[in-house]
Design a protein around this motif. Structure first.
Motif, PDB file in Angstrom:
ATOM      1  N   LEU A  80      30.302  91.203  23.135  1.00 22.41           N
ATOM      2  CA  LEU A  80      31.654  90.500  22.854  1.00 22.41           C
ATOM      3  C   LEU A  80      32.308  91.504  21.942  1.00 22.41           C
ATOM      4  N   LEU A  81      33.378  91.856  22.586  1.00 19.93           N
ATOM      5  CA  LEU A  81      34.445  92.774  21.878  1.00 19.93           C
ATOM      6  C   LEU A  81      33.621  94.149  21.634  1.00 19.93           C
ATOM      7  N   SER A  82      32.662  94.716  22.612  1.00 21.07           N
ATOM      8  CA  SER A  82      32.149  95.769  22.305  1.00 21.07           C
ATOM      9  C   SER A  82      33.330  96.916  22.423  1.00 21.07           C
ATOM     10  N   ASN A  83      32.870  98.112  21.345  1.00 23.07           N
ATOM     11  CA  ASN A  83      33.953  99.039  21.160  1.00 23.07           C
ATOM     12  C   ASN A  83      35.354  98.671  20.531  1.00 23.07           C
ATOM     13  N   PHE A  84      35.194  97.307  19.751  1.00 22.75           N
ATOM     14  CA  PHE A  84      36.656  96.797  19.498  1.00 22.75           C
ATOM     15  C   PHE A  84      36.026  96.118  17.944  1.00 22.75           C
ATOM     16  N   THR A  85      36.703  96.252  17.069  1.00 22.27           N
ATOM     17  CA  THR A  85      36.267  95.735  15.509  1.00 22.27           C
ATOM     18  C   THR A  85      37.405  94.781  15.076  1.00 22.27           C
ATOM     19  N   LEU A  86      36.752  93.769  14.658  1.00 22.67           N
ATOM     20  CA  LEU A  86      37.540  92.735  14.246  1.00 22.67           C
ATOM     21  C   LEU A  86      37.609  93.018  12.703  1.00 22.67           C
ATOM     22  N   GLY A  87      38.528  92.779  12.062  1.00 19.84           N
ATOM     23  CA  GLY A  87      38.831  92.850  10.617  1.00 19.84           C
ATOM     24  C   GLY A  87      39.244  91.647  10.110  1.00 19.84           C
ATOM     25  N   TYR A  88      39.516  91.193   8.918  1.00 15.69           N
ATOM     26  CA  TYR A  88      39.993  90.129   8.153  1.00 15.69           C
ATOM     27  C   TYR A  88      40.883  90.488   7.152  1.00 15.69           C
ATOM     28  N   LEU A  89      41.810  89.505   6.812  1.00 18.74           N
ATOM     29  CA  LEU A  89      42.479  89.426   5.715  1.00 18.74           C
ATOM     30  C   LEU A  89      42.649  87.982   5.226  1.00 18.74           C
ATOM     31  N   ALA A  90      41.943  87.361   4.436  1.00 16.46           N
ATOM     32  CA  ALA A  90      41.886  86.092   3.962  1.00 16.46           C
ATOM     33  C   ALA A  90      42.252  86.060   2.278  1.00 16.46           C
ATOM     34  N   ALA A  91      43.192  84.839   2.240  1.00 18.95           N
ATOM     35  CA  ALA A  91      43.671  84.507   1.201  1.00 18.95           C
ATOM     36  C   ALA A  91      43.460  83.190   0.514  1.00 18.95           C
ATOM     37  N   ASP A  92      43.742  83.125  -0.601  1.00 21.95           N
ATOM     38  CA  ASP A  92      43.310  81.708  -1.633  1.00 21.95           C
ATOM     39  C   ASP A  92      44.822  81.085  -1.440  1.00 21.95           C
ATOM     40  N   THR A  93      44.759  79.764  -0.883  1.00 22.75           N
ATOM     41  CA  THR A  93      45.899  78.949  -1.080  1.00 22.75           C
ATOM     42  C   THR A  93      46.277  77.867  -2.255  1.00 22.75           C
ATOM     43  N   CYS A  94      45.238  78.120  -3.056  1.00 25.89           N
ATOM     44  CA  CYS A  94      45.135  77.333  -4.314  1.00 25.89           C
ATOM     45  C   CYS A  94      45.488  75.598  -3.958  1.00 25.89           C
ATOM     46  N   LEU A  95      45.220  75.077  -2.849  1.00 25.06           N
ATOM     47  CA  LEU A  95      45.403  73.601  -2.388  1.00 25.06           C
ATOM     48  C   LEU A  95      46.586  73.216  -2.545  1.00 25.06           C
ATOM     49  N   ASN A  96      47.593  73.893  -2.284  1.00 14.88           N
ATOM     50  CA  ASN A  96      48.896  73.304  -2.194  1.00 14.88           C
ATOM     51  C   ASN A  96      49.819  74.012  -1.198  1.00 14.88           C
ATOM     52  N   GLU A  97      51.026  73.287  -0.719  1.00 15.94           N
ATOM     53  CA  GLU A  97      51.642  73.852   0.175  1.00 15.94           C
ATOM     54  C   GLU A  97      52.441  75.356  -0.179  1.00 15.94           C
ATOM     55  N   ALA A  98      52.912  75.404  -1.393  1.00 23.18           N
ATOM     56  CA  ALA A  98      53.570  76.450  -1.595  1.00 23.18           C
ATOM     57  C   ALA A  98      52.592  77.839  -1.769  1.00 23.18           C
ATOM     58  N   GLY A  99      51.484  77.679  -2.031  1.00 20.21           N
ATOM     59  CA  GLY A  99      50.523  78.658  -2.151  1.00 20.21           C
ATOM     60  C   GLY A  99      50.132  78.975  -0.645  1.00 20.21           C
ATOM     61  N   ALA A 100      49.868  78.025   0.196  1.00 17.05           N
ATOM     62  CA  ALA A 100      49.678  78.387   1.553  1.00 17.05           C
ATOM     63  C   ALA A 100      50.745  79.105   2.089  1.00 17.05           C
ATOM     64  N   LEU A 101      51.874  78.779   1.990  1.00 16.90           N
ATOM     65  CA  LEU A 101      53.355  79.576   2.637  1.00 16.90           C
ATOM     66  C   LEU A 101      53.096  80.844   2.059  1.00 16.90           C
ATOM     67  N   ASN A 102      52.934  81.098   0.723  1.00 13.02           N
ATOM     68  CA  ASN A 102      52.987  82.512   0.219  1.00 13.02           C
ATOM     69  C   ASN A 102      51.905  83.397   0.850  1.00 13.02           C
ATOM     70  N   ALA A 103      50.986  82.603   0.813  1.00 15.43           N
ATOM     71  CA  ALA A 103      49.630  83.322   1.404  1.00 15.43           C
ATOM     72  C   ALA A 103      49.613  83.617   2.887  1.00 15.43           C
ATOM     73  N   ALA A 104      50.320  82.759   3.474  1.00 23.18           N
ATOM     74  CA  ALA A 104      50.473  82.997   4.938  1.00 23.18           C
ATOM     75  C   ALA A 104      51.618  84.225   5.201  1.00 23.18           C
ATOM     76  N   LEU A 105      52.592  84.309   4.715  1.00 22.45           N
ATOM     77  CA  LEU A 105      53.437  85.491   4.681  1.00 22.45           C
ATOM     78  C   LEU A 105      52.833  86.752   4.211  1.00 22.45           C
ATOM     79  N   LEU A 106      51.971  86.576   3.294  1.00 20.65           N
ATOM     80  CA  LEU A 106      51.235  87.625   2.846  1.00 20.65           C
ATOM     81  C   LEU A 106      50.674  88.403   3.881  1.00 20.65           C
ATOM     82  N   LEU A 107      50.164  87.450   4.667  1.00 21.26           N
ATOM     83  CA  LEU A 107      48.987  87.932   5.735  1.00 21.26           C
ATOM     84  C   LEU A 107      49.779  88.527   7.025  1.00 21.26           C
TER      85      LEU A 107
END
Length: 898
Positions: free
Chosen positions: A148-175
């Motif tokens: 699965l996805l040989s010669n192709f590397t997955l990366g990630y960028l995860a963020a904390d939403t602090c369990l509220n809508e504003a934090g989730a929106l800020n984190a999503a725009l950061l991503l």
């Protein structure tokens, strides 16, 4: 786009003191349509307007502004503050992740004049941290997979939403904008993160899907279950690996119905998840016997007093079963207040949001034992437990986000190493805190990451010229275009290492599949979450829910006994429900079924009418065959009436015999022996016709009894009338010059009797021809469990004419005999005829009301009694005295008296 950006910047510069939501009024019209179609309250709608406007301002700056910036040769810079923390790994494609690792967000910035340093979230949620680590584990597993996805590397960028809508929106725009604060030169590029795994909250997912969906950025949520997110028109880029809570509502409704819980309390959170869940549950139970005793909402900003009001409602209600649709933080606050007030006698129903929140046992002890939960499928993935639990200070995190988590969770303190100059942890309870792992949400995160990986693999497998896009083009890989990735995500279909098939339906939802769990006391006195059943929508409506009731421990100290939660006790067989005025259908009174109706099950809503020839028993629980009733020769009354009939006929025969033996005596000859013989014969028929009324009605017997009765009585009365007229005429003929007797000789008397009889015969013939009497059945009503077989008269007019004609002859006889009663003659019968007609008329006058008011077979008995009484009256008053004289005095005595 450039004009919009300039306009918004000018407005923002001209009104620096206004908060962002004042500017946002320009774009709120679209949000109004979105909010009114969802299950939000007005407050949630307003907050989503504010966040959406901020998101648009931000997104326009980052995604549209670069075109303008690039044309001027300027650089792009982030104008927002960063979120609480993030976790990053480089790769050929970066997968975004949103996780509510902390439950409390920092205080918001309401100044809007200067850039305020970012605050830190607090209130660690270890469960969500494990979900974040599951995403990291899955990415690493995929990168190790040679197929699965040989010669192709997955990366990630995860963020904390602090369990509220504003934090989730800020984190999503950061991503989607990347980590770089300043980007020079080429700014017109695709977002750094082409897909986001998240968010866990439905309310946050709605805001994110509204904002990012405009730019075609797909989201794959692992825990947002609001059914409103299945709206493809509004959320075309949203998908999820958790079933829609439409299935969850179906499971709860099925469970309530299966257990017989018809009076249920519902508590829900002030968010999209809570409101939509309650609405879906109400839709599921609509039309059933399940009612909501109360519906209480937990405000977003709750106080102890508000929680106390909700607990008081729970405590005062008769509902023993309480369903709570809320996030764990809100549930925890509510249950703590409930246990503080000693509310421990309720059966709690836990939806997916908190059904496996084992951390509750740290403060609840055994108070939550017996809780029934609807949980996501808990699949232990190979290697995941050891990955999450085998932590040591030798393998420590270097990212600031994880370092903060270790400090909060494990009591670590990161200090600078004197040799390497790196921050190294010094922890006090690292090994103690990582023993418990809950796999319910982790499996959904695992499936979400694999879905993205398989979609990318399908993109890599595209053959040039055979692609799904215009002119057979294949998708771009570096960078990945979000809209193209979304196309492949919708069509993804693969099987996990556990053997489960993963795919998305047309609404972006997976199949509905849950575990039914039960909180029980395990070994060592600790609370264990035990699997006692399952729900799988693919098994069909009759087999989808399976529950091992024998292994369930019920809450509220019920033990192995199923709790009872009803507004009114079920109505026993023989009764039906009658809803109480002004109350739900679950509150009712039990009313006994009416006669002739039954209910043979518990809780019947209506009584069933018994079929023909059946009647309800005294308990109204079953229909029993009706007793067929008619005046028979076996009944006591039938025997008595038959005996009287035979006795009357025998007595009449005796009188007839006496008259025949002394037919030559002056007494018989003076009373017109021919008429006397005919009178006695017809009277004998009157007695015998009563027998035709006894026995089971048949067509022939019904026609015979009425015609025989009518004709025989008319012959009898015609004879009496003729004798009476002869007496009157005989005395009038003694006057000088009278010649009346020649008109009343034997021939005229026979003609008169024949004429009177033929009138009745004509009436009877017409009656039988037009509407004859026929057998009929009368059942129910006052008769109860009886079927009375009667002879219907057929034509009331015909029956009335028969009786009326008899009454007419009797009246004429009575009047003539009354006038002749004082005529001086030794053989004058007028007195006896008068008395007999008086009896006859009295009997038939009383017959009419008695006949009408008598029920069942007694109607026939009254008619027979009237026939016998009038017949005996005629016999005893008119003919018996002469018979006695003939029997005892003989011819000599008679001659001597004469």
């Amino acid at each position: 786009m450039l004009f919009m950006r300039r306009t918004l910047i000018e407005i923002h510069q001209e009104m620096p003191q206004l908060p962002n939501f004042a500017v946002g009024k320009l774009t709120c019209i679209k949000q109004v349509r979105h909010c009114t179609s969802s299950f939000h309250l007005l407050s949630l709608c307003l907050s989503s307007w504010v966040m959406a406007v901020n998101a648009w301002l931000w997104a326009i700056r980052f995604l549209a502004g670069p075109v303008w910036v690039h044309s001027l040769g300027l650089s792009c810079s982030l104008q927002s503050r960063s979120v609480s923390g993030s976790l990053y790994k480089e790769g050929d494609v970066i997968i975004g992740g949103l996780f509510a690792i902390h439950a409390k967000a920092p205080e918001p910035d309401y100044i809007f004049r200067e850039k305020v340093p970012a605050g830190h979230c607090y209130g660690l949620n270890p469960r969500l941290y494990h979900w974040l680590k599951t995403m990291v584990f899955t990415v690493e597993e995929i990168n190790r997979d040679p197929y699965l996805l040989s010669n192709f590397t997955l990366g990630y960028l995860a963020a904390d939403t602090c369990l509220n809508e504003a934090g989730a929106l800020n984190a999503a725009l950061l991503l989607v904008t990347g980590k770089e604060e300043v980007v020079s030169g080429e700014c017109t590029r695709a977002p750094t993160v082409p897909v986001i795994i998240g968010d866990s909250l439905s309310a946050s997912s709605i805001v994110l899907a509204d904002t990012l969906g405009v730019f075609g950025i797909p989201m794959v949520s692992y825990y947002a279950s609001c059914a409103c997110l299945s709206d493809r028109k509004r959320f075309p880029t949203f998908m999820r690996t958790i079933p829609s809570n439409a299935f969850q509502a179906k499971v709860v409704a099925r469970l309530l119905h299966l257990m017989g819980w018809s009076w249920v309390g519902v508590i829900y959170g002030d968010d999209a998840y809570g409101e939509s869940s309650v609405q879906l549950l109400m839709n599921e139970v609509q039309g059933s016997d399940v009612c909501m005793a109360y519906k209480e909402i937990i405000p977003k900003t709750y106080t102890v007093s508000k929680l106390g009001q909700i607990v008081e409602k729970i405590q005062s209600s008769k509902a023993q079963v309480v369903v709570i649709f809320a996030i764990p933080a809100e549930v925890q606050a509510l249950l703590k207040e409930a246990f503080r007030r000693n509310v421990t006698d309720k059966q709690w129903i836990a939806p997916t949001a908190w059904s496996t929140a084992g951390a509750f046992t740290a403060w609840s002890g055994i108070s939550l034992v017996g809780t029934i939960g609807i949980a996501l499928r808990s699949v232990e993935l190979q290697g995941l437990r050891s990955y999450l639990t085998n932590l040591s200070t030798e393998h420590y995190p270097t990212e600031k986000l994880e370092q903060n988590i270790w400090e909060e969770a494990f009591g670590c303190k990161f200090v600078t190493d004197s040799q390497s100059g790196l921050l190294k942890p010094q922890c006090s309870n690292l090994k103690i805190q990582v023993q418990t792992v809950e796999f319910d949400g982790m499996y959904n995160v695992y499936k979400a990451v694999y879905a993205v990986a398989h979609a990318i693999q399908d993109m890599l497998n595209c053959e040039p010229g055979k692609g799904p896009f215009k002119n057979g083009e294949c998708p771009e890989i570096k960078p990945i275009i979000p809209e193209q990735l979304l196309h492949y995500l919708k069509a993804v279909n693969f099987t996990t290492t556990t053997g489960e098939q993963v795919y998305f339906d047309d609404n972006g939802d997976p199949a509905g599949s849950y575990d039914i769990v039960n909180w029980q006391i395990g070994p060592g006195g600790k609370v264990d979450i035990v699997n006692v059943g399952s729900f799988d929508s693919s098994r069909g409506p009759d087999q989808d829910l399976q529950l091992d009731i024998q292994n369930v421990v019920w809450g509220g100290s019920w033990g192995k006994k199923v709790p009872v939660s009803v507004c009114s006790e079920s109505c026993p067989p023989g009764t039906r429900k009658a809803v109480q005025d002004g109350k739900p259908i679950c509150c009712f009174d039990c009313i006994h079924c009416a006669a002739g109706e039954i209910s043979n099950t518990t809780g019947s809503t209506e009584c069933i009418k018994c079929p023909r020839r059946f009647w309800s028993n005294t308990d109204r629980t079953e229909c029993i065959p009706m007793t067929v009733e008619f005046l028979s020769f076996q009944d006591d009354m039938g025997i008595i009436l038959a005996a009287l009939s035979v006795a009357g006929a025998a007595l009449t025969g005796t009188v007839l015999t006496a008259f025949f033996r002394h037919r030559d005596t002056p007494l018989v000859r003076a009373n017109n022996s021919e008429l006397s013989f005919l009178l006695l014969l017809s009277l004998k028929l009157c007695f015998l016709c009563a027998l035709a009324f006894i026995g089971r009605p048949a067509p022939w017997s019904c026609m015979l009894r009425h015609t025989l009765f009518g004709i025989s009585f008319v012959v009898c009365l015609a004879c009496v009338l003729s004798k009476t007229v002869v007496v009157l005429v005989a005395f009038r003929a003694t006057l000088p010059g009278s010649n009346l007797m020649k008109y009343f000789g034997p021939l005229q008397q026979r003609a008169g009797i024949f004429f009177c009889t033929m009138v009745q015969v004509g009436i009877c013939v017409l009656w039988l021809a037009l509407a004859p009497p026929l057998p009929t059945e009368t059942a129910g009503g006052e008769l109860g469990a009886r079927v009375v077989e009667l002879c219907a008269v057929g034509s009331v007019v015909g029956f009335s004419l028969v009786l009326g004609y008899i009454g007419l002859l009797a009246s004429v006889c009575f009047l003539l005999a009354f006038f002749a009663r004082k005529l001086p003659d030794t053989f004058n019968e007028a007195k006896f005829i008068t008395f007999s007609m008086l009896i006859f008329c009295a009997v038939w006058i009383t017959f009419v009301p008695a006949y009408v008011s008598s029920p069942g077979k007694y109607t026939v008995a009254v008619e027979v009694f009237a026939i016998l009484a009038s017949s005996y009256g005629l016999l005893l008053s008119a003919s018996l005295p002469q018979s006695v004289i003939l029997s005892y005095l003989g011819q000599r005595g008679i001659l001597k008296r004469v």
